[in-house]
Design a protein around this motif. Structure first.
Motif, mmCIF file in Angstrom:
data_model
loop_
_atom_site.group_PDB
_atom_site.id
_atom_site.type_symbol
_atom_site.label_atom_id
_atom_site.label_comp_id
_atom_site.label_asym_id
_atom_site.label_seq_id
_atom_site.Cartn_x
_atom_site.Cartn_y
_atom_site.Cartn_z
ATOM 1 N N ALA A 115 27.190 -25.193 -0.977
ATOM 2 C CA ALA A 115 27.769 -25.532 -0.083
ATOM 3 C C ALA A 115 28.955 -24.135 0.126
ATOM 4 O O ALA A 115 29.315 -24.370 1.380
ATOM 5 N N HIS A 116 28.380 -23.262 0.092
ATOM 6 C CA HIS A 116 29.399 -21.946 0.747
ATOM 7 C C HIS A 116 29.082 -22.039 2.106
ATOM 8 O O HIS A 116 29.347 -21.311 2.634
ATOM 9 N N ARG A 117 27.596 -21.215 0.751
ATOM 10 C CA ARG A 117 26.935 -21.198 2.892
ATOM 11 C C ARG A 117 27.157 -22.266 3.530
ATOM 12 O O ARG A 117 26.961 -21.832 5.421
ATOM 13 N N ALA A 118 27.017 -22.946 4.012
ATOM 14 C CA ALA A 118 26.859 -24.780 4.968
ATOM 15 C C ALA A 118 28.852 -24.072 5.385
ATOM 16 O O ALA A 118 28.188 -24.208 6.387
ATOM 17 N N LEU A 119 29.673 -24.086 5.003
ATOM 18 C CA LEU A 119 30.805 -23.913 5.290
ATOM 19 C C LEU A 119 30.961 -22.017 6.184
ATOM 20 O O LEU A 119 31.126 -22.273 7.048
ATOM 21 N N SER A 120 30.258 -21.586 5.674
ATOM 22 C CA SER A 120 30.275 -20.169 6.279
ATOM 23 C C SER A 120 29.774 -20.255 7.777
ATOM 24 O O SER A 120 30.041 -19.264 8.470
ATOM 25 N N CYS A 121 28.388 -21.109 7.586
ATOM 26 C CA CYS A 121 27.814 -21.700 8.556
ATOM 27 C C CYS A 121 28.573 -21.808 9.502
ATOM 28 O O CYS A 121 28.534 -21.864 10.704
ATOM 29 N N SER A 122 29.265 -23.325 8.765
ATOM 30 C CA SER A 122 30.059 -24.472 9.816
ATOM 31 C C SER A 122 30.862 -23.520 10.379
ATOM 32 O O SER A 122 31.277 -23.394 11.611
ATOM 33 N N LEU A 123 31.748 -22.301 10.431
ATOM 34 C CA LEU A 123 32.724 -21.975 10.569
ATOM 35 C C LEU A 123 32.302 -20.558 11.420
ATOM 36 O O LEU A 123 33.293 -20.750 13.145
ATOM 37 N N GLU A 124 30.556 -20.679 11.460
ATOM 38 C CA GLU A 124 30.765 -18.576 12.297
ATOM 39 C C GLU A 124 30.115 -20.065 13.503
ATOM 40 O O GLU A 124 30.130 -19.289 14.687
ATOM 41 N N MET A 125 29.475 -21.016 13.230
ATOM 42 C CA MET A 125 28.961 -22.046 14.820
ATOM 43 C C MET A 125 30.353 -22.353 15.187
ATOM 44 O O MET A 125 29.610 -22.256 16.628
ATOM 45 N N GLN A 126 31.953 -22.504 15.341
ATOM 46 C CA GLN A 126 32.285 -22.661 15.487
ATOM 47 C C GLN A 126 33.042 -21.288 16.316
ATOM 48 O O GLN A 126 33.130 -21.250 17.930
ATOM 49 N N SER A 127 33.588 -20.184 16.030
ATOM 50 C CA SER A 127 33.272 -19.177 16.103
ATOM 51 C C SER A 127 32.186 -18.156 17.716
ATOM 52 O O SER A 127 32.169 -18.038 18.538
ATOM 53 N N GLU A 128 30.648 -18.629 17.055
ATOM 54 C CA GLU A 128 29.954 -18.636 18.053
ATOM 55 C C GLU A 128 30.114 -19.245 19.305
ATOM 56 O O GLU A 128 30.441 -18.505 20.479
ATOM 57 N N LEU A 129 30.788 -20.887 19.212
ATOM 58 C CA LEU A 129 30.688 -21.256 20.930
ATOM 59 C C LEU A 129 32.495 -21.172 21.201
ATOM 60 O O LEU A 129 31.883 -20.918 22.157
ATOM 61 N N LEU A 130 32.220 -20.804 20.589
ATOM 62 C CA LEU A 130 33.695 -20.096 21.127
ATOM 63 C C LEU A 130 33.351 -19.002 22.532
ATOM 64 O O LEU A 130 33.239 -18.269 23.708
ATOM 65 N N LEU A 152 20.704 -21.927 20.821
ATOM 66 C CA LEU A 152 20.102 -20.869 20.609
ATOM 67 C C LEU A 152 20.994 -20.186 19.871
ATOM 68 O O LEU A 152 20.927 -19.245 18.427
ATOM 69 N N HIS A 153 22.480 -20.188 20.085
ATOM 70 C CA HIS A 153 23.233 -19.688 19.068
ATOM 71 C C HIS A 153 23.484 -20.017 17.882
ATOM 72 O O HIS A 153 24.041 -20.037 16.894
ATOM 73 N N MET A 154 23.427 -21.510 17.716
ATOM 74 C CA MET A 154 23.651 -22.436 16.333
ATOM 75 C C MET A 154 22.710 -22.006 15.710
ATOM 76 O O MET A 154 22.855 -22.293 13.997
ATOM 77 N N ILE A 155 21.416 -22.285 16.217
ATOM 78 C CA ILE A 155 20.296 -21.653 15.367
ATOM 79 C C ILE A 155 20.378 -20.882 14.469
ATOM 80 O O ILE A 155 19.982 -20.315 13.169
ATOM 81 N N GLU A 156 20.781 -19.592 15.547
ATOM 82 C CA GLU A 156 20.730 -18.281 14.825
ATOM 83 C C GLU A 156 21.756 -18.183 13.835
ATOM 84 O O GLU A 156 21.184 -17.416 12.781
ATOM 85 N N ALA A 157 22.939 -19.226 13.921
ATOM 86 C CA ALA A 157 24.171 -18.986 12.825
ATOM 87 C C ALA A 157 23.351 -19.994 11.449
ATOM 88 O O ALA A 157 23.255 -18.866 10.351
ATOM 89 N N VAL A 158 23.163 -20.582 11.792
ATOM 90 C CA VAL A 158 22.147 -21.611 10.759
ATOM 91 C C VAL A 158 20.901 -20.683 9.976
ATOM 92 O O VAL A 158 21.307 -20.397 8.711
#
Length: 199
Positions: free
Chosen positions: A110-125, A74-80
């Motif tokens: 590529a920048h959207r993908a990077l921003s998404c990746s970083l947000e996913m890691q933050s969301e996981l915390l 749920l958290h990861m999909i919202e970030a994507v």
């Protein structure tokens, strides 16, 4: 109103639940989008995977395992969706996403993908804090990010289709993801070349 309902149903029938509706509308501006088949183009690819989830799930009940995964996704999909990624597949606790340039520059994807990746890691915390409050275990994730040529299009048959990507760039992304340790986002050389001024 009738035309609006027809468009909504066409979007739902063509792309199902795996593409955000805003992205689906963009895709449907392309006449080839609804047909089986595809075309080669450069995209940004993201693969995430939970670390040590299999042994972790063995210590939980089936209900706890599914609840933990569903809340995580749920958290990861919202970030994507916030970064306009297109979810191709769930593989157990892994997620395959791509970022289609559409009419934009590949560097934007590529920048959207990077921003998404970083947000996913933050969301996981944040998600781990919620897990702790519920007496559930902490999750750890690695992410691989790559840019390369793939075949993009509708894959399947007339009765069951998904909008996805295939090609060696996907396999490379999976290998890159495998070397990412918990909390890391690992970039391929091709992704880094487009993002060097941002990372």
């Amino acid at each position: 109103m009738v035309e609006g309902l027809k468009e909504r149903d066409f979007i739902a029938n063509t792309f199902g639940r795996y593409v955000d509706h805003e992205i689906a509308r963009e895709l449907l501006k392309r006449p080839e989008a609804a047909r089986l088949g595809g075309q080669k183009r450069q995209v940004a690819i993201l693969i995430s995977d939970l670390r040590n989830f299999t042994p972790l799930s063995e210590s939980l009940t089936p209900e706890q395992t599914i609840h933990l995964l569903n809340q995580y996704f749920l958290h990861m999909i919202e970030a994507v969706e916030r970064h306009k990624g297109i979810i191709v597949d769930f593989f157990g606790d892994s997620l395959l996403v791509f970022f289609d340039p559409m009419e934009n520059d590949l560097a934007v994807s590529a920048h959207r993908a990077l921003s998404c990746s970083l947000e996913m890691q933050s969301e996981l915390l944040q998600h781990n804090k919620d897990n702790e409050a519920q007496g559930l275990p902490e999750l750890e994730m690695g992410i691989g990010l790559n840019v390369g040529e793939v075949v993009v299009g509708n894959i399947g048959s007339a009765t069951r289709t998904k909008y996805g990507i295939v090609g060696s760039a996907v396999n490379m992304t999976h290998r890159i993801q495998a070397v990412a340790t918990a909390g890391e986002v690992v970039l391929s050389e091709s992704a880094y070349e487009l993002l060097a001024d941002r990372v």
